[in-house]
Motif scaffolding. Structure first.
Motif, PDB file in Angstrom:
ATOM      1  N   LEU A 235      15.125 -46.518  20.987  1.00 56.07           N
ATOM      2  CA  LEU A 235      16.306 -47.344  20.962  1.00 56.07           C
ATOM      3  C   LEU A 235      17.390 -46.938  22.179  1.00 56.07           C
ATOM      4  CD1 LEU A 235      17.214 -48.488  17.401  1.00 56.07           C
ATOM      5  CD2 LEU A 235      16.580 -49.846  19.085  1.00 56.07           C
ATOM      6  N   LEU A 236      17.529 -45.547  22.232  1.00 56.30           N
ATOM      7  CA  LEU A 236      18.358 -44.903  23.058  1.00 56.30           C
ATOM      8  C   LEU A 236      17.959 -45.022  24.429  1.00 56.30           C
ATOM      9  CD1 LEU A 236      21.095 -43.696  23.396  1.00 56.30           C
ATOM     10  CD2 LEU A 236      20.098 -41.355  23.009  1.00 56.30           C
ATOM     11  N   ALA A 237      16.565 -44.770  24.592  1.00 53.66           N
ATOM     12  CA  ALA A 237      16.109 -44.733  25.852  1.00 53.66           C
ATOM     13  C   ALA A 237      16.104 -46.274  26.373  1.00 53.66           C
ATOM     14  CB  ALA A 237      14.630 -44.356  25.759  1.00 53.66           C
ATOM     15  N   GLY A 238      15.739 -47.228  25.457  1.00 52.48           N
ATOM     16  CA  GLY A 238      15.721 -48.741  25.821  1.00 52.48           C
ATOM     17  C   GLY A 238      17.134 -49.101  26.188  1.00 52.48           C
ATOM     18  N   GLY A 239      18.035 -48.819  25.455  1.00 56.74           N
ATOM     19  CA  GLY A 239      19.389 -49.060  25.883  1.00 56.74           C
ATOM     20  C   GLY A 239      19.862 -48.643  27.256  1.00 56.74           C
ATOM     21  N   ALA A 240      19.265 -47.322  27.384  1.00 57.17           N
ATOM     22  CA  ALA A 240      19.909 -46.790  28.949  1.00 57.17           C
ATOM     23  C   ALA A 240      19.201 -47.707  29.826  1.00 57.17           C
ATOM     24  CB  ALA A 240      19.369 -45.464  28.790  1.00 57.17           C
ATOM     25  N   TRP A 241      18.041 -48.107  29.672  1.00 53.01           N
ATOM     26  CA  TRP A 241      17.217 -48.787  30.720  1.00 53.01           C
ATOM     27  C   TRP A 241      17.869 -50.317  30.799  1.00 53.01           C
ATOM     28  CZ3 TRP A 241      11.022 -49.415  30.364  1.00 53.01           C
ATOM     29  CH2 TRP A 241      10.554 -50.048  31.455  1.00 53.01           C
ATOM     30  N   LEU A 242      18.084 -51.141  29.820  1.00 52.52           N
ATOM     31  CA  LEU A 242      18.731 -52.132  29.856  1.00 52.52           C
ATOM     32  C   LEU A 242      19.994 -52.310  30.496  1.00 52.52           C
ATOM     33  CD1 LEU A 242      17.708 -53.581  26.257  1.00 52.52           C
ATOM     34  CD2 LEU A 242      16.798 -54.469  28.515  1.00 52.52           C
ATOM     35  N   ALA A 243      20.846 -51.270  30.079  1.00 53.02           N
ATOM     36  CA  ALA A 243      22.130 -51.082  30.597  1.00 53.02           C
ATOM     37  C   ALA A 243      22.301 -50.747  32.059  1.00 53.02           C
ATOM     38  CB  ALA A 243      23.111 -49.889  29.736  1.00 53.02           C
ATOM     39  N   THR A 244      21.560 -50.116  32.679  1.00 44.66           N
ATOM     40  CA  THR A 244      21.397 -49.639  34.091  1.00 44.66           C
ATOM     41  C   THR A 244      20.324 -50.250  34.861  1.00 44.66           C
ATOM     42  OG1 THR A 244      19.874 -47.613  33.865  1.00 44.66           O
ATOM     43  CG2 THR A 244      22.481 -47.300  33.147  1.00 44.66           C
ATOM     44  N   GLY A 245      19.348 -50.660  34.262  1.00 44.66           N
ATOM     45  CA  GLY A 245      18.138 -51.152  35.018  1.00 44.66           C
ATOM     46  C   GLY A 245      17.274 -50.112  35.457  1.00 44.66           C
ATOM     47  N   ASP A 246      17.371 -48.746  35.352  1.00 45.82           N
ATOM     48  CA  ASP A 246      16.897 -47.459  35.898  1.00 45.82           C
ATOM     49  C   ASP A 246      16.031 -47.066  34.696  1.00 45.82           C
ATOM     50  OD1 ASP A 246      16.053 -45.490  37.103  1.00 45.82           O
ATOM     51  OD2 ASP A 246      18.080 -44.456  37.151  1.00 45.82           O
ATOM     52  N   PRO A 247      14.534 -47.433  34.855  1.00 43.45           N
ATOM     53  CA  PRO A 247      13.575 -46.875  34.059  1.00 43.45           C
ATOM     54  C   PRO A 247      13.651 -45.105  34.048  1.00 43.45           C
ATOM     55  CG  PRO A 247      12.512 -47.491  35.809  1.00 43.45           C
ATOM     56  CD  PRO A 247      13.943 -48.074  35.919  1.00 43.45           C
ATOM     57  N   VAL A 248      13.907 -44.598  34.887  1.00 46.14           N
ATOM     58  CA  VAL A 248      13.986 -43.091  35.097  1.00 46.14           C
ATOM     59  C   VAL A 248      15.052 -42.449  34.034  1.00 46.14           C
ATOM     60  CG1 VAL A 248      14.399 -41.016  36.544  1.00 46.14           C
ATOM     61  CG2 VAL A 248      13.470 -43.056  37.316  1.00 46.14           C
TER      62      VAL A 248
END
Length: 606
Positions: A235-248
């Motif tokens: 969830l934390l990884a997915g949230g960071a990706w969705l919030a920034t659009g950065d998969p890294v």
């Protein structure tokens, strides 16, 4: 296999850097990716096997981080994660091997042959061919192959592998020898009393093997926590990706959560504690028992053979017209001809005092009552007051008003037709019992309950002055189970016993502890913990080791998870790259494993 999985990414990482320095700019990424694949493939196989068993672990996070890194072209991060993951698994297995060192040493010491006297010659035979009554030669440096007694001479034995005692013991002819001891002195003859499969050492080996197959309940609890941790991580990884659009960023979060100290620290600390206990002469049957020992709040304890020594000792010598040593020497000399437990207690006492025992002649024994015979030219009668009074009437009057200790036995002695004195025998309380109970209370055990099949007056006399909350006497085995059940609302219950009648209660308790050195095999099989040395105070060491091991495991878990979550949050905000997250997380893993290994040291007193 694990060393290979460590070597492949290590070599690949090095070759990639060498290729980059040599100007082959396209090669490093391919080399790092190729070095990651074997570790990822092995990990995926393990995950599939775990899922088929219904186990969901944090290995999934490691697989996601490696797969994600390869998919995003972060091949350097992928190979670092692969190296650190494989290295962490290897370090865990190394730690467990180190923690098992003392127990595996027991297995490696098992003798396979014995030297037996046959028709005035020696022959080497297989251990399974030894029978009770065989006379064996135990040479210097050899392991005693079966239980028995010293047939002749003096035996100097190193029992450290069994009891943790560093100082060798010296045993005289007739004294009991435990299999598994090492002959530290000259060769001696052993009279076998049991077959190899029934001996002390064989029983210990079976218990050790059972302990090694056991898995700590905290480790199973860690596996259940893994699902929650996995969900939070995703969830934390997915949230960071969705919030920034950065998969890294998502990849950095996954990387720093790989693998979690939760599944590394607990088993290492628990196995270390089990090993530390084995070194102190306390055989703990796996992690479940160790954790239960750390949580006990009530103690239910048997009397005979547990709180007491379990055999009669001379507690009083009352001579008439001769010295006490002369009286004991005459009685013990005659009792050498008897196998009665009281007779053997007198002989043992006389030998411990260094008295010279003569060979009796013309001995007549009345089974269970007494003996009469000639000792050094004198007619001696030894036995119960009634038996001796039938031959010397004055005995009845002399003993009628004498003091009588609860649970004691009076032995009368007559010499040449006249009353010569009496001996008092009783099963004595173990030395240091009061301090032992005080030490256990200091460790958090709040209630002490005596559960014995003996008479109430005997139980109360033995425990006078001791801090027992309740005394239950004249108990049958099923009533001992009821006593254990009644204490359970107070908290986890530890039951300590040694006899066959204690086995059901030992099995019913949250933690059953058996006096394994001299206790019945049934009690040792039913118990969760076996004291390999006939010293009740070792239970203090066991509880101390268990509490320390559990505390260390929890320290490692809390610290590791806390640091991992902190790192994940930092990575989610973009302050850590995947390669930096991998290095930080593996540093955390190494730290918690090294902390867990502290359970191998301290926490017990000799």
């Amino acid at each position: 296999m694990r060393p290979v999985l460590v070597a492949v990414p290590a070599v690949g990482l090095l070759l990639g850097f060498l290729a980059s320095l040599s100007g082959f700019k396209a090669w490093p990424e391919w080399i790092w990716a190729a070095a990651t694949v074997p570790v990822l493939a092995a990990l995926l196989i393990e995950i599939v096997a775990s899922l088929r068993r219904g186990d969901v672990g944090l290995d999934i996070v490691a697989a996601l981080s490696m797969s994600g890194a390869l998919a995003l072209g972060e091949n350097l991060a992928a190979v670092v994660v692969a190296l650190m993951y494989a290295g962490g698994q290897y370090l865990e297995s190394y730690a467990e091997r180190r923690a098992n060192r003392e127990m595996t040493a027991l297995l490696s010491r098992v003798p396979h042959t014995a030297m037996r006297y046959t028709d005035d010659r020696l022959e080497e035979i297989a251990l399974d061919a030894v029978y009770p009554g065989d006379r064996l030669l135990v040479r210097r440096g050899e392991i005693v192959p079966v239980d028995g007694s010293v047939a002749s001479g003096v035996a100097v034995l190193d029992q450290s592998a069994l009891t943790g005692e560093a100082i060798p013991v010296q045993l005289q002819a007739g004294e009991t020898v435990m299999s598994g001891s090492t002959n530290a002195g000259d060769a001696f003859d052993l009279s076998a009393s049991r077959r190899a499969g029934e001996s002390t050492y064989a029983g210990i080996i079976r218990l050790v093997e059972a302990a090694q197959r056991s898995k700590a309940p905290m480790a199973r609890l860690a596996d259940r926590f893994a699902l929650v941790f996995l969900a939070v991580t995703v969830l934390l990884a997915g949230g960071a990706w969705l919030a920034t659009g950065d998969p890294v960023r998502a990849l950095a979060v996954l990387v720093i959560a790989t693998p979690c100290p939760l599944i590394l620290a607990v088993p290492v600390a628990i196995v270390s504690g089990v090993s530390r206990a084995a070194k102190a002469g306390i055989l703990v049957k796996g992690g479940k028992a160790l954790e239960a020992m750390a949580r006990v709040r009530s103690l239910v304890i048997d009397k005979t053979g547990t709180l007491t020594y379990g055999q009669a000792h001379v507690t009083g010598v009352h001579p008439v017209a001769m010295t006490g040593e002369e009286l004991l020497a005459l009685a013990a000399s005659l009792d050498q001809a008897s196998k009665h437990v009281i007779a053997q207690a007198l002989v043992r006492e006389a030998r411990q005092r260094g008295l010279d025992l003569a060979v009796p002649t013309a001995v007549v024994e009345s089974p269970g009552e007494g003996l009469e015979g000639i000792v050094k030219g004198r007619f001696v009668v030894v036995g119960g007051p009634r038996f001796v009074a039938q031959r010397v009437p004055e005995v009845k009057a002399a003993l009628h008003d004498g003091p009588r200790q609860a649970g004691s036995v009076r032995v009368a002695i007559a010499v040449d037709g006249r009353f010569a004195g009496s001996l008092t025998l009783a099963d004595e309380l173990r030395a240091g019992t009061a301090r032992l109970l005080d030490d256990l209370r200091a460790l958090g055990i709040e209630r002490f309950v005596l559960a014995t099949g003996d008479r109430r007056e005997v139980a109360e006399a033995v425990t006078a002055g001791l801090p027992f909350d309740v005394i239950h006497a004249e108990l049958t085995p099923d009533r001992k189970i009821a006593v254990v059940a009644a204490e359970r609302p107070q908290g986890p219950v530890m039951m300590i016993g040694d006899g066959v009648n204690d086995a059901p209660a030992l099995a019913a308790a949250d933690l059953g502890v058996a006096m394994g050195a001299k206790g019945a095999a049934a009690s040792a099989e039913a118990a969760d913990v076996v004291l390999l040395v006939d010293r009740l105070d070792r239970i203090v060491s066991g509880v101390s080791i268990a509490r320390r091991s559990r505390d260390i495991a929890l320290q490692s878990v809390y610290a590791g998870i806390g640091l991992s979550f902190l790192g994940m949050i930092v990575a989610a905000f973009g302050y850590l790259t995947p390669i930096e997250g991998a290095l930080i997380q593996e540093g955390i893993d190494v730290a918690v494993i090294l902390n867990a290994l502290r359970a191998l040291r301290g926490g017990a007193e000799a």
